[in-house]
Write an enzyme that holds these catalytic residues in place. Structure first.
Site, PDB file in Angstrom:
ATOM      1  N   LYS A   1       2.299  -3.209   7.239  1.00 53.85           N
ATOM      2  CA  LYS A   1       2.945  -3.390   5.959  1.00 53.85           C
ATOM      3  C   LYS A   1       4.308  -2.880   5.235  1.00 53.85           C
ATOM      4  O   LYS A   1       4.486  -3.700   4.372  1.00 53.85           O
ATOM      5  CB  LYS A   1       1.416  -2.358   4.678  1.00 53.85           C
ATOM      6  CG  LYS A   1       0.158  -3.042   5.793  1.00 53.85           C
ATOM      7  CD  LYS A   1      -0.465  -4.486   4.656  1.00 53.85           C
ATOM      8  CE  LYS A   1       0.010  -4.282   3.167  1.00 53.85           C
ATOM      9  NZ  LYS A   1      -0.493  -5.608   3.004  1.00 53.85           N
TER      10      LYS A   1
ATOM     11  N   TYR B   1      -1.332  -0.829  11.517  1.00 58.23           N
ATOM     12  CA  TYR B   1      -1.905  -1.192   9.840  1.00 58.23           C
ATOM     13  C   TYR B   1      -0.344  -0.674   8.970  1.00 58.23           C
ATOM     14  O   TYR B   1       0.045  -1.905   8.829  1.00 58.23           O
ATOM     15  CB  TYR B   1      -3.027  -0.174   9.402  1.00 58.23           C
ATOM     16  CG  TYR B   1      -3.429  -0.896   8.185  1.00 58.23           C
ATOM     17  CD1 TYR B   1      -3.291  -1.808   7.043  1.00 58.23           C
ATOM     18  CD2 TYR B   1      -2.924  -0.106   6.754  1.00 58.23           C
ATOM     19  CE1 TYR B   1      -2.944  -2.217   5.471  1.00 58.23           C
ATOM     20  CE2 TYR B   1      -2.580   0.083   5.741  1.00 58.23           C
ATOM     21  CZ  TYR B   1      -2.960  -1.535   5.053  1.00 58.23           C
ATOM     22  OH  TYR B   1      -3.419  -1.712   3.486  1.00 58.23           O
TER      23      TYR B   1
ATOM     24  N   THR C   1       1.165  -1.170  -0.242  1.00 59.27           N
ATOM     25  CA  THR C   1       0.037  -0.044   0.601  1.00 59.27           C
ATOM     26  C   THR C   1       0.874   1.084   0.474  1.00 59.27           C
ATOM     27  O   THR C   1       1.736   1.122   0.634  1.00 59.27           O
ATOM     28  CB  THR C   1      -0.826   0.414   1.363  1.00 59.27           C
ATOM     29  OG1 THR C   1      -1.331   1.447   1.456  1.00 59.27           O
ATOM     30  CG2 THR C   1       0.226   0.272   2.618  1.00 59.27           C
ATOM     31  N   ASP C   2       0.183   2.370  -0.540  1.00 62.21           N
ATOM     32  CA  ASP C   2       0.912   4.057  -0.636  1.00 62.21           C
ATOM     33  C   ASP C   2       1.019   4.337   1.150  1.00 62.21           C
ATOM     34  O   ASP C   2       1.816   5.123   1.672  1.00 62.21           O
ATOM     35  CB  ASP C   2       0.096   4.584  -1.053  1.00 62.21           C
ATOM     36  CG  ASP C   2      -0.954   4.838  -0.897  1.00 62.21           C
ATOM     37  OD1 ASP C   2      -1.607   4.013   0.254  1.00 62.21           O
ATOM     38  OD2 ASP C   2      -2.100   6.082  -1.448  1.00 62.21           O
ATOM     39  N   GLU C   3       0.676   3.647   1.990  1.00 63.50           N
ATOM     40  CA  GLU C   3       0.461   4.209   3.449  1.00 63.50           C
ATOM     41  C   GLU C   3       2.021   3.549   3.752  1.00 63.50           C
ATOM     42  O   GLU C   3       2.216   4.319   5.341  1.00 63.50           O
ATOM     43  CB  GLU C   3      -0.807   3.143   4.772  1.00 63.50           C
ATOM     44  CG  GLU C   3      -1.791   3.676   3.906  1.00 63.50           C
ATOM     45  CD  GLU C   3      -3.188   4.158   4.450  1.00 63.50           C
ATOM     46  OE1 GLU C   3      -2.428   3.523   5.813  1.00 63.50           O
ATOM     47  OE2 GLU C   3      -4.570   3.331   4.291  1.00 63.50           O
TER      48      GLU C   3
HETATM   49  P1  NAD Z   1     -10.038  -6.703   3.007  1.00 59.31           P
HETATM   50  O1  NAD Z   1     -10.350  -6.629   4.450  1.00 59.31           O
HETATM   51  O2  NAD Z   1     -11.913  -6.402   2.182  1.00 59.31           O
HETATM   52  O3  NAD Z   1      -9.894  -8.387   2.649  1.00 59.31           O
HETATM   53  C1  NAD Z   1      -8.904  -8.812   2.999  1.00 59.31           C
HETATM   54  C2  NAD Z   1      -9.305 -10.903   3.169  1.00 59.31           C
HETATM   55  O4  NAD Z   1      -8.041 -11.567   3.748  1.00 59.31           O
HETATM   56  C3  NAD Z   1     -10.368 -10.710   3.858  1.00 59.31           C
HETATM   57  O5  NAD Z   1     -11.127 -12.055   3.088  1.00 59.31           O
HETATM   58  C4  NAD Z   1      -9.977 -11.563   4.974  1.00 59.31           C
HETATM   59  O6  NAD Z   1     -10.928 -13.008   5.116  1.00 59.31           O
HETATM   60  C5  NAD Z   1      -8.969 -12.070   4.546  1.00 59.31           C
HETATM   61  N1  NAD Z   1      -7.360 -12.571   5.969  1.00 59.31           N
HETATM   62  C6  NAD Z   1      -7.275 -11.373   6.947  1.00 59.31           C
HETATM   63  N2  NAD Z   1      -6.079 -12.517   7.704  1.00 59.31           N
HETATM   64  C7  NAD Z   1      -5.896 -13.535   7.358  1.00 59.31           C
HETATM   65  C8  NAD Z   1      -5.678 -14.559   7.591  1.00 59.31           C
HETATM   66  N3  NAD Z   1      -4.723 -14.933   8.292  1.00 59.31           N
HETATM   67  N4  NAD Z   1      -5.515 -15.584   6.258  1.00 59.31           N
HETATM   68  C9  NAD Z   1      -6.127 -15.886   5.431  1.00 59.31           C
HETATM   69  N5  NAD Z   1      -6.689 -15.041   4.576  1.00 59.31           N
HETATM   70  C10 NAD Z   1      -6.973 -13.743   6.023  1.00 59.31           C
HETATM   71  O7  NAD Z   1      -8.845  -5.925   2.468  1.00 59.31           O
HETATM   72  P2  NAD Z   1      -8.760  -5.144   0.874  1.00 59.31           P
HETATM   73  O8  NAD Z   1      -8.513  -3.731   0.682  1.00 59.31           O
HETATM   74  O9  NAD Z   1      -8.958  -6.479  -0.074  1.00 59.31           O
HETATM   75  O10 NAD Z   1      -6.792  -5.563   1.023  1.00 59.31           O
HETATM   76  C11 NAD Z   1      -6.860  -6.162   0.076  1.00 59.31           C
HETATM   77  C12 NAD Z   1      -4.694  -6.075   0.353  1.00 59.31           C
HETATM   78  O11 NAD Z   1      -4.796  -4.874  -0.958  1.00 59.31           O
HETATM   79  C13 NAD Z   1      -4.339  -5.818   1.496  1.00 59.31           C
HETATM   80  O12 NAD Z   1      -3.146  -6.673   2.263  1.00 59.31           O
HETATM   81  C14 NAD Z   1      -4.280  -5.124   1.469  1.00 59.31           C
HETATM   82  O13 NAD Z   1      -3.146  -3.683   2.641  1.00 59.31           O
HETATM   83  C15 NAD Z   1      -3.879  -3.701   0.125  1.00 59.31           C
HETATM   84  N6  NAD Z   1      -3.718  -2.601   0.130  1.00 59.31           N
HETATM   85  C16 NAD Z   1      -5.661  -2.077   0.108  1.00 59.31           C
HETATM   86  C17 NAD Z   1      -6.104  -1.290  -0.142  1.00 59.31           C
HETATM   87  C18 NAD Z   1      -7.381  -0.316  -0.008  1.00 59.31           C
HETATM   88  O14 NAD Z   1      -7.792   0.850  -0.900  1.00 59.31           O
HETATM   89  N7  NAD Z   1      -7.888  -1.282  -0.231  1.00 59.31           N
HETATM   90  C19 NAD Z   1      -5.047  -0.061  -1.097  1.00 59.31           C
HETATM   91  C20 NAD Z   1      -3.693  -0.199  -1.040  1.00 59.31           C
HETATM   92  C21 NAD Z   1      -3.478  -1.982  -0.386  1.00 59.31           C
HETATM   93  O1  TDX Z   2     -16.046   7.020   9.046  1.00 65.76           O
HETATM   94  C1  TDX Z   2     -15.190   7.618   8.298  1.00 65.76           C
HETATM   95  N1  TDX Z   2     -15.115   9.012   8.046  1.00 65.76           N
HETATM   96  C2  TDX Z   2     -13.367   8.985   7.633  1.00 65.76           C
HETATM   97  O2  TDX Z   2     -13.301  11.230   7.767  1.00 65.76           O
HETATM   98  C3  TDX Z   2     -13.811   6.815   7.838  1.00 65.76           C
HETATM   99  C4  TDX Z   2     -13.524   4.751   7.514  1.00 65.76           C
HETATM  100  C5  TDX Z   2     -13.067   7.884   6.914  1.00 65.76           C
HETATM  101  N2  TDX Z   2     -12.476   8.589   7.344  1.00 65.76           N
HETATM  102  C6  TDX Z   2     -11.680   9.046   6.403  1.00 65.76           C
HETATM  103  C7  TDX Z   2     -10.065   8.165   6.838  1.00 65.76           C
HETATM  104  C8  TDX Z   2      -8.804   9.020   5.990  1.00 65.76           C
HETATM  105  O3  TDX Z   2      -8.731   9.806   5.515  1.00 65.76           O
HETATM  106  O4  TDX Z   2     -11.305   9.036   5.196  1.00 65.76           O
HETATM  107  C9  TDX Z   2     -10.590   8.290   4.204  1.00 65.76           C
HETATM  108  C10 TDX Z   2     -10.170   6.454   3.987  1.00 65.76           C
HETATM  109  O5  TDX Z   2     -10.148   5.983   5.007  1.00 65.76           O
HETATM  110  P1  TDX Z   2     -10.372   4.172   4.649  1.00 65.76           P
HETATM  111  O6  TDX Z   2     -12.142   4.032   3.793  1.00 65.76           O
HETATM  112  O7  TDX Z   2     -10.005   3.652   6.566  1.00 65.76           O
HETATM  113  O8  TDX Z   2      -8.583   4.579   4.136  1.00 65.76           O
HETATM  114  P2  TDX Z   2      -7.539   4.793   4.639  1.00 65.76           P
HETATM  115  O9  TDX Z   2      -7.135   4.826   6.296  1.00 65.76           O
HETATM  116  O10 TDX Z   2      -7.066   6.006   3.704  1.00 65.76           O
HETATM  117  O11 TDX Z   2      -6.839   2.885   4.680  1.00 65.76           O
HETATM  118  C11 TDX Z   2      -7.218   2.855   3.112  1.00 65.76           C
HETATM  119  O12 TDX Z   2      -6.610   3.151   2.088  1.00 65.76           O
HETATM  120  C12 TDX Z   2      -5.263   2.725   1.682  1.00 65.76           C
HETATM  121  C13 TDX Z   2      -6.787   1.438   2.712  1.00 65.76           C
HETATM  122  O13 TDX Z   2      -8.080   0.928   4.358  1.00 65.76           O
HETATM  123  C14 TDX Z   2      -5.804   0.156   2.726  1.00 65.76           C
HETATM  124  O14 TDX Z   2      -6.167  -0.934   3.498  1.00 65.76           O
HETATM  125  C15 TDX Z   2      -4.637   0.723   2.474  1.00 65.76           C
HETATM  126  O15 TDX Z   2      -4.003   0.553   2.476  1.00 65.76           O
END
Ligand code: NAD
Ligand code: TDX
Length: 339
Positions: A157, A153, A125-127
């Site tokens: 990562k 988190y 992730t970019d985080e």
């Molecule tokens: P999500 O939380 O929707 O899904 C995570 C999945 O992993 C779930 O199906 C969960 O059951 C499974 N899981 C969790 N712990 C596990 C374990 N110990 N063993 C096996 N399975 C397990 O997450 P997402 O948003 O789909 O993110 C997927 C990946 O992408 C993550 O690694 C996250 O860091 C990365 N990522 C997410 C975003 C975003 O915006 N959502 C952006 C950049 C990177």
């Molecule tokens: O209720 C809310 N109110 C609010 O203001 C929530 C849930 C979020 N926020 C803000 C926090 C962040 O600035 O919105 C922005 C986005 O929040 P999230 O959806 O929780 O995402 P973020 O914290 O940016 O992280 C996401 O992007 C990078 C994903 O959850 C991560 O898994 C990924 O790595």
């Protein structure tokens, strides 16, 4: 070609499975997922019975289960999406983040070393780069930006990313890493900003914006992320990191107002609540490397993607209403009840 996709019952992993089964129908796709609160088998229902697809419920930290699966499937490629992914939950309880995101990654890579693979891909992730100031729109994260994390988190990562590079250098494991910006689209768990605001809007509930809502995120449609990973595992260079993002920076408050407008709900639903601890100010990806080396460009414009996403939540109410009817209510009360 056999690909193990971990975390494939979650948001991005499931979209990746759909993408791969369409783009490469000849591949065997094996999904390994623990089905935590964030994983949902019903998400995969359209592929569960397809030949060439297998679902296995297991924890990536369970070495025995992971090794058994490698013995059965002899995967060529492993793509690791499995993670605890929500920043707010990591602030409440970091421990499971360290377990899954770091230890789980090491178990998967140990299996890759033991049984041999052609590629291990880590979905990061970019985080991991921390944040950028709001008053310097000229700054972007490149692959050379130092890791500088803010939350448990993002630290977990970043820890995983360091391990992945160490396994490459020390053991010669053929790895790649992608670091993507915020994703949006179908099947995102309603704890995240966009689906949470859509669900609350539809129920005429308050829309909890952290602080002033001026924090900036760089949004990418999930399918564009999936195409990027597909490209990296086929054409990316071993040992390399690729940033993935579409130059689409938006302030949180503007996203929430847009959702109100699309759903014809009043902005008076917006409620400013206590800010997230350690809240990152701005994320912004420089995608020049993946564009220049692999020719990747995002295809979905945000104006279209957000409409498509809202439409999806309107037409798939059964999917998310089921999720928010259970333990999610306790989570919501705990996080937002007295905020
Ligand atoms: P999500 O939380 O929707 O899904 C995570 C999945 O992993 C779930 O199906 C969960 O059951 C499974 N899981 C969790 N712990 C596990 C374990 N110990 N063993 C096996 N399975 C397990 O997450 P997402 O948003 O789909 O993110 C997927 C990946 O992408 C993550 O690694 C996250 O860091 C990365 N990522 C997410 C975003 C975003 O915006 N959502 C952006 C950049 C990177
Ligand atoms: O209720 C809310 N109110 C609010 O203001 C929530 C849930 C979020 N926020 C803000 C926090 C962040 O600035 O919105 C922005 C986005 O929040 P999230 O959806 O929780 O995402 P973020 O914290 O940016 O992280 C996401 O992007 C990078 C994903 O959850 C991560 O898994 C990924 O790595």
């Amino acid at each position: 070609m056999t690909i193990i996709v971990t975390g494939g019952a979650g948001f991005i992993g499931s979209n990746f499975i759909f993408h791969m089964m369409k783009a490469h129908p000849e591949y065997r796709i094996v999904c390994l997922d623990k089905l935590t609160y964030a994983g949902n088998l019903s998400t995969l229902k359209e592929v569960l019975d397809k030949p060439g697809f297998r679902f296995v419920k297991a924890d990536i930290c369970n070495r025995e289960a992971v090794y058994r699966l490698f013995e059965e499937e002899h995967p060529d490629v492993v793509v690791n999406f499995a993670a605890e992914s929500h920043v707010d939950r990591s602030i409440e309880d970091p421990s499971v983040f360290l377990q899954t995101n770091i230890i789980g990654t090491s178990v998967l890579m140990d299996a890759c070393r033991k049984y041999g693979i052609t590629r291990y891909h880590q979905v990061s992730t970019d985080e991991v780069y921390g944040d950028l100031p709001l008053d310097r729109p000229d700054l972007f994260f490149t692959e050379e930006t130092p890791l500088h994390t803010s939350s448990p988190y993002s630290s977990s990562k970043a820890g995983a990313d360091l391990l992945v590079m160490a396994y490459h250098r020390t053991f010669g494991l053929p790895v790649t890493i992608s670091r993507c910006s915020n994703n949006y689209g179908p099947y995102q768990f309603p704890e995240k900003l966009i689906p949470l605001m859509i669900a609350n809007c539809l129920a005429d509930k308050p829309l909890p914006v952290y602080g002033e809502g001026l924090n900036v995120r760089d949004w990418l449609y999930v399918e564009d992320h999936c195409r990027a990973i597909d490209l990296i595992i086929h054409e990316g260079h071993v040992g390399e990191v690729y940033n993935v993002g579409g130059h689409n920076e938006m302030r949180n408050i503007d996203i929430v107002k847009l959702i109100c407008a699309e759903l014809s709900k009043p902005e008076s639903l917006i409620t400013h609540v206590t800010d997230r601890k350690g809240h990152d100010l701005r994320y912004a990806i420089d995608p020049a490397k993946i564009h220049g080396e692999l020719g990747w460009v995002p295809e979905m414009k945000f104006q279209d993607g957000i409409k498509k996403t809202i439409d999806w939540y309107l037409t798939h109410r059964d999917w998310w209403e089921e999720i928010i009817s259970g333990e999610y209510q306790d989570y919501y009360q705990k996080m937002y009840g007295n905020r």
